[in-house]
Scaffold this motif. Sequence first.
Motif, PDB file in Angstrom:
ATOM      1  N   ASN A 170     -24.334 -67.853  50.203  1.00  0.00           N
ATOM      2  CA  ASN A 170     -24.127 -66.611  49.450  1.00  0.00           C
ATOM      3  C   ASN A 170     -22.724 -66.092  49.733  1.00  0.00           C
ATOM      4  O   ASN A 170     -21.905 -66.786  50.320  1.00  0.00           O
ATOM      5  N   GLY A 171     -22.443 -64.901  49.285  1.00  0.00           N
ATOM      6  CA  GLY A 171     -21.082 -64.397  49.391  1.00  0.00           C
ATOM      7  C   GLY A 171     -20.624 -64.144  50.819  1.00  0.00           C
ATOM      8  O   GLY A 171     -19.440 -64.015  51.061  1.00  0.00           O
TER       9      GLY A 171
ATOM     10  N   ARG B 254     -10.424 -62.396  51.851  1.00  0.00           N
ATOM     11  CA  ARG B 254     -11.418 -62.967  52.751  1.00  0.00           C
ATOM     12  C   ARG B 254     -10.866 -64.220  53.401  1.00  0.00           C
ATOM     13  O   ARG B 254      -9.971 -64.873  52.890  1.00  0.00           O
TER      14      ARG B 254
ATOM     15  N   SER C 180      -8.857 -68.156  46.183  1.00  0.00           N
ATOM     16  CA  SER C 180      -9.518 -66.984  45.589  1.00  0.00           C
ATOM     17  C   SER C 180      -8.707 -65.726  45.865  1.00  0.00           C
ATOM     18  O   SER C 180      -8.571 -64.863  44.996  1.00  0.00           O
TER      19      SER C 180
ATOM     20  N   LEU D  75     -18.213 -66.192  43.304  1.00  0.00           N
ATOM     21  CA  LEU D  75     -18.790 -67.534  43.235  1.00  0.00           C
ATOM     22  C   LEU D  75     -19.480 -67.788  44.569  1.00  0.00           C
ATOM     23  O   LEU D  75     -19.503 -66.914  45.430  1.00  0.00           O
ATOM     24  N   GLU D  76     -20.016 -68.992  44.761  1.00  0.00           N
ATOM     25  CA  GLU D  76     -20.670 -69.282  46.041  1.00  0.00           C
ATOM     26  C   GLU D  76     -19.633 -69.402  47.152  1.00  0.00           C
ATOM     27  O   GLU D  76     -18.428 -69.542  46.894  1.00  0.00           O
ATOM     28  N   ASP D  77     -20.101 -69.323  48.402  1.00  0.00           N
ATOM     29  CA  ASP D  77     -19.265 -69.479  49.593  1.00  0.00           C
ATOM     30  C   ASP D  77     -18.171 -68.420  49.705  1.00  0.00           C
ATOM     31  O   ASP D  77     -17.124 -68.668  50.275  1.00  0.00           O
ATOM     32  N   GLY D  78     -18.406 -67.233  49.176  1.00  0.00           N
ATOM     33  CA  GLY D  78     -17.439 -66.152  49.349  1.00  0.00           C
ATOM     34  C   GLY D  78     -16.215 -66.249  48.474  1.00  0.00           C
ATOM     35  O   GLY D  78     -15.298 -65.457  48.606  1.00  0.00           O
ATOM     36  N   ASN D  79     -16.166 -67.234  47.557  1.00  0.00           N
ATOM     37  CA  ASN D  79     -15.014 -67.355  46.676  1.00  0.00           C
ATOM     38  C   ASN D  79     -15.180 -66.448  45.466  1.00  0.00           C
ATOM     39  O   ASN D  79     -16.283 -66.082  45.110  1.00  0.00           O
ATOM     40  N   SER D  80     -14.055 -66.110  44.859  1.00  0.00           N
ATOM     41  CA  SER D  80     -14.106 -65.249  43.682  1.00  0.00           C
ATOM     42  C   SER D  80     -13.120 -65.729  42.631  1.00  0.00           C
ATOM     43  O   SER D  80     -11.972 -65.999  42.953  1.00  0.00           O
ATOM     44  N   ALA D  81     -13.577 -65.832  41.399  1.00  0.00           N
ATOM     45  CA  ALA D  81     -12.684 -66.069  40.274  1.00  0.00           C
ATOM     46  C   ALA D  81     -12.291 -64.701  39.702  1.00  0.00           C
ATOM     47  O   ALA D  81     -12.687 -63.665  40.239  1.00  0.00           O
ATOM     48  N   VAL D  82     -11.499 -64.682  38.667  1.00  0.00           N
ATOM     49  CA  VAL D  82     -11.066 -63.430  38.043  1.00  0.00           C
ATOM     50  C   VAL D  82     -11.460 -63.451  36.576  1.00  0.00           C
ATOM     51  O   VAL D  82     -11.470 -64.502  35.945  1.00  0.00           O
TER      52      VAL D  82
ATOM     53  N   ASN E 256      -6.987 -63.347  43.031  1.00  0.00           N
ATOM     54  CA  ASN E 256      -7.388 -61.955  42.859  1.00  0.00           C
ATOM     55  C   ASN E 256      -6.345 -60.972  43.387  1.00  0.00           C
ATOM     56  O   ASN E 256      -6.686 -59.837  43.731  1.00  0.00           O
TER      57      ASN E 256
ATOM     58  N   VAL F 230     -10.972 -71.471  39.990  1.00  0.00           N
ATOM     59  CA  VAL F 230     -10.537 -70.151  40.451  1.00  0.00           C
ATOM     60  C   VAL F 230      -9.123 -69.854  39.947  1.00  0.00           C
ATOM     61  O   VAL F 230      -8.878 -68.814  39.327  1.00  0.00           O
TER      62      VAL F 230
ATOM     63  N   MET G 170     -21.569 -65.989  53.721  1.00  0.00           N
ATOM     64  CA  MET G 170     -21.405 -67.124  54.618  1.00  0.00           C
ATOM     65  C   MET G 170     -21.262 -68.408  53.824  1.00  0.00           C
ATOM     66  O   MET G 170     -21.685 -68.504  52.679  1.00  0.00           O
TER      67      MET G 170
ATOM     68  N   ALA H  95     -13.169 -59.145  39.826  1.00  0.00           N
ATOM     69  CA  ALA H  95     -13.481 -60.354  40.592  1.00  0.00           C
ATOM     70  C   ALA H  95     -14.872 -60.841  40.212  1.00  0.00           C
ATOM     71  O   ALA H  95     -15.794 -60.042  40.086  1.00  0.00           O
TER      72      ALA H  95
END
Lengths: 138, 133
Positions: free
Chosen positions: A75-76, A41, A28, B54-61, A32, B9, A78, B51
């Motif tokens: 969630n974002g 992160r 990720s 997504l779940e678990d702190g991940n992010s797509a673009v 990004n 991602v 944890m 950004a």
Amino acid sequence: MVSKLDDYLRFNEAALSLRAQRQQLLASNIANADTPNYKARDIDFASALQGALSKSAQPGQLAATSPQHQQAVANGDMLGDGTPVLYRQSAQGAADNNTVDMDVERNQFADNGLRYEAGITMLNSQIRNLMAAIQGGN
Amino acid sequence: MSLFNIFNVSGSAMSAQAQRLNATASNLANADSATDASGKAYRAKQVVFQAVPLEDGNSAVKVAQVVEDPSPLKQIYDPKHPMADDKGYVSMPNVNVVDEMVNMLSASRSYQNNVETMNAAKTMLLKTLTIGQ
């Protein structure tokens, strides 16, 4: 008996699962790298593994058999198992407030991927040991 | 299986970078277009990345929007040009070729990074399939 097999494999299983989730976070960050205001992160792997092991050592986790049961919601901030997802400290700022340092991320990505494969090798040798014990050398 | 998510991602990042490369190509191609479809001079276009959590702190673009460069158009003195105003000036596109070249290199490198990320995830998944063999 079965729980002994579980205990034997638990460490590498927990480690592999965390490595996979960390790999996803690093992917990720790389994805990004050009997104304005995105903050890189990561998780603290050592403490996350400690937490995963101490949690999974407790027997008798509650199964959610009804939609009204409380679920650990990912969630974002944890992971599904409650590991906090932290923000990386950036060594140098950027004009668009993005804190992804591609050198750091690529390093960590390669490192994490290699350790994941090492974990699989360890798991494989554990399974081979078990098979040898089960088959009694035949 | 969370490793599969890396494909989503990195894939989202690849398509976003490809769109950025497309905008750059369009800007460079139209660097001398005195008129666009609306009859005015072409304005440089830039994509804005966003950004997508997504779940678990991940992010797509994703590409949130395509904006037009608001900076003033280049004024070129050419009285014989059919688009020249009464003082003889023609409005030419505000494409900055240096900016576009930098954007092109950056987009192409970022694209490559995401391809490699995807390849690494694929290797890891294939290795995972060998557990117990």
